[in-house]
Write a protein that holds these residues in place. Sequence first.
Motif, PDB file in Angstrom:
ATOM      1  N   ASP A 202       0.832  -1.208   0.000  1.00 17.22           N
ATOM      2  CA  ASP A 202       0.000   0.000   0.000  1.00 17.22           C
ATOM      3  C   ASP A 202       0.866   1.258   0.000  1.00 17.22           C
ATOM      4  O   ASP A 202       0.481   2.285  -0.543  1.00 17.22           O
ATOM      5  CB  ASP A 202      -0.936   0.012   1.215  1.00 17.22           C
ATOM      6  N   GLU A 203       2.039   1.172   0.625  1.00 17.64           N
ATOM      7  CA  GLU A 203       2.919   2.338   0.724  1.00 17.64           C
ATOM      8  C   GLU A 203       3.995   2.353  -0.362  1.00 17.64           C
ATOM      9  O   GLU A 203       4.542   3.400  -0.680  1.00 17.64           O
ATOM     10  CB  GLU A 203       3.595   2.358   2.103  1.00 17.64           C
ATOM     11  N   GLU A 204       4.320   1.191  -0.900  1.00 19.50           N
ATOM     12  CA  GLU A 204       5.410   1.099  -1.880  1.00 19.50           C
ATOM     13  C   GLU A 204       4.935   0.404  -3.156  1.00 19.50           C
ATOM     14  O   GLU A 204       5.477  -0.601  -3.583  1.00 19.50           O
ATOM     15  CB  GLU A 204       6.598   0.350  -1.269  1.00 19.50           C
ATOM     16  N   GLN A 205       3.913   0.999  -3.751  1.00 21.86           N
ATOM     17  CA  GLN A 205       3.293   0.430  -4.954  1.00 21.86           C
ATOM     18  C   GLN A 205       4.301   0.307  -6.105  1.00 21.86           C
ATOM     19  O   GLN A 205       4.250  -0.639  -6.880  1.00 21.86           O
ATOM     20  CB  GLN A 205       2.110   1.306  -5.380  1.00 21.86           C
ATOM     21  N   ASP A 206       5.231   1.253  -6.188  1.00 18.92           N
ATOM     22  CA  ASP A 206       6.219   1.223  -7.271  1.00 18.92           C
ATOM     23  C   ASP A 206       7.114  -0.010  -7.176  1.00 18.92           C
ATOM     24  O   ASP A 206       7.433  -0.641  -8.185  1.00 18.92           O
ATOM     25  CB  ASP A 206       7.056   2.500  -7.291  1.00 18.92           C
ATOM     26  N   VAL A 207       7.502  -0.383  -5.958  1.00 19.71           N
ATOM     27  CA  VAL A 207       8.340  -1.580  -5.769  1.00 19.71           C
ATOM     28  C   VAL A 207       7.531  -2.830  -6.110  1.00 19.71           C
ATOM     29  O   VAL A 207       8.017  -3.747  -6.777  1.00 19.71           O
ATOM     30  CB  VAL A 207       8.884  -1.658  -4.319  1.00 19.71           C
ATOM     31  N   ALA A 208       6.270  -2.863  -5.660  1.00 20.69           N
ATOM     32  CA  ALA A 208       5.394  -3.997  -5.957  1.00 20.69           C
ATOM     33  C   ALA A 208       5.228  -4.153  -7.469  1.00 20.69           C
ATOM     34  O   ALA A 208       5.267  -5.265  -8.000  1.00 20.69           O
ATOM     35  CB  ALA A 208       4.040  -3.808  -5.280  1.00 20.69           C
ATOM     36  N   ASN A 209       5.068  -3.032  -8.174  1.00 18.16           N
ATOM     37  CA  ASN A 209       4.926  -3.084  -9.632  1.00 18.16           C
ATOM     38  C   ASN A 209       6.209  -3.560 -10.297  1.00 18.16           C
ATOM     39  O   ASN A 209       6.175  -4.350 -11.242  1.00 18.16           O
ATOM     40  CB  ASN A 209       4.534  -1.710 -10.186  1.00 18.16           C
ATOM     41  N   GLU A 210       7.342  -3.089  -9.800  1.00 15.06           N
ATOM     42  CA  GLU A 210       8.633  -3.474 -10.365  1.00 15.06           C
ATOM     43  C   GLU A 210       8.820  -4.992 -10.307  1.00 15.06           C
ATOM     44  O   GLU A 210       9.339  -5.603 -11.233  1.00 15.06           O
ATOM     45  CB  GLU A 210       9.742  -2.780  -9.555  1.00 15.06           C
ATOM     46  N   TYR A 211       8.346  -5.607  -9.215  1.00 22.24           N
ATOM     47  CA  TYR A 211       8.473  -7.068  -9.046  1.00 22.24           C
ATOM     48  C   TYR A 211       7.223  -7.809  -9.513  1.00 22.24           C
ATOM     49  O   TYR A 211       7.099  -9.002  -9.298  1.00 22.24           O
ATOM     50  CB  TYR A 211       8.778  -7.401  -7.584  1.00 22.24           C
ATOM     51  N   GLN A 212       6.285  -7.084 -10.113  1.00 22.94           N
ATOM     52  CA  GLN A 212       5.043  -7.653 -10.645  1.00 22.94           C
ATOM     53  C   GLN A 212       4.291  -8.476  -9.602  1.00 22.94           C
ATOM     54  O   GLN A 212       3.853  -9.594  -9.866  1.00 22.94           O
ATOM     55  CB  GLN A 212       5.337  -8.496 -11.895  1.00 22.94           C
ATOM     56  N   VAL A 213       4.157  -7.898  -8.422  1.00 19.49           N
ATOM     57  CA  VAL A 213       3.431  -8.563  -7.341  1.00 19.49           C
ATOM     58  C   VAL A 213       1.940  -8.340  -7.546  1.00 19.49           C
ATOM     59  O   VAL A 213       1.485  -7.203  -7.626  1.00 19.49           O
ATOM     60  CB  VAL A 213       3.893  -8.019  -5.968  1.00 19.49           C
ATOM     61  N   ARG A 214       1.185  -9.428  -7.655  1.00 17.48           N
ATOM     62  CA  ARG A 214      -0.259  -9.345  -7.896  1.00 17.48           C
ATOM     63  C   ARG A 214      -1.066  -9.933  -6.743  1.00 17.48           C
ATOM     64  O   ARG A 214      -2.248  -9.659  -6.603  1.00 17.48           O
ATOM     65  CB  ARG A 214      -0.635 -10.099  -9.191  1.00 17.48           C
ATOM     66  N   SER A 215      -0.456 -10.810  -5.941  1.00 19.97           N
ATOM     67  CA  SER A 215      -1.156 -11.453  -4.830  1.00 19.97           C
ATOM     68  C   SER A 215      -0.298 -11.361  -3.579  1.00 19.97           C
ATOM     69  O   SER A 215       0.921 -11.248  -3.671  1.00 19.97           O
ATOM     70  CB  SER A 215      -1.404 -12.932  -5.141  1.00 19.97           C
TER      71      SER A 215
END
Length: 89
Positions: free
Chosen positions: A42-55
Motif C-alpha cells: 500500500d505504501e510502496e506500490q512502485d516496488v510492488a509493480n517493479e516485481y510484478q506482485v499481484r497477490s
Amino acid sequence: MTVTLKDFYADWCGPCKTQDPILEDIQEDWGDRFQVEKVNVDEEQDVANEYQVRSLPTLIVENDDGVVERFVGVTQREDIEGALESAGA
C-alpha cells in the motif's frame, strides 16, 4: 554474496499474518545469513509493480545475480529455507 528475502505484504492481508511467524523463526535460526526487506504494497506500490506482485503474501528470494525464487501465498519454512540455500545464504 548478499541474499535478500523481500516480503510483500499489507496490513489488511490475513494470510500475511500467518506468514510472519514463519519468517521470524527462520530469521532467528539463520541470523545474519540473509536480509529481510518488508515491503508494504500500500505504501510502496512502485516496488510492488517493479516485481510484478499481484497477490499477497509474495516472497521473493534474490541474490547479487537477481531473483532466485518467488513464492505466492503462505509458504512453508522448508520451501523458504531451500530457496535461501539455493541463493547462497
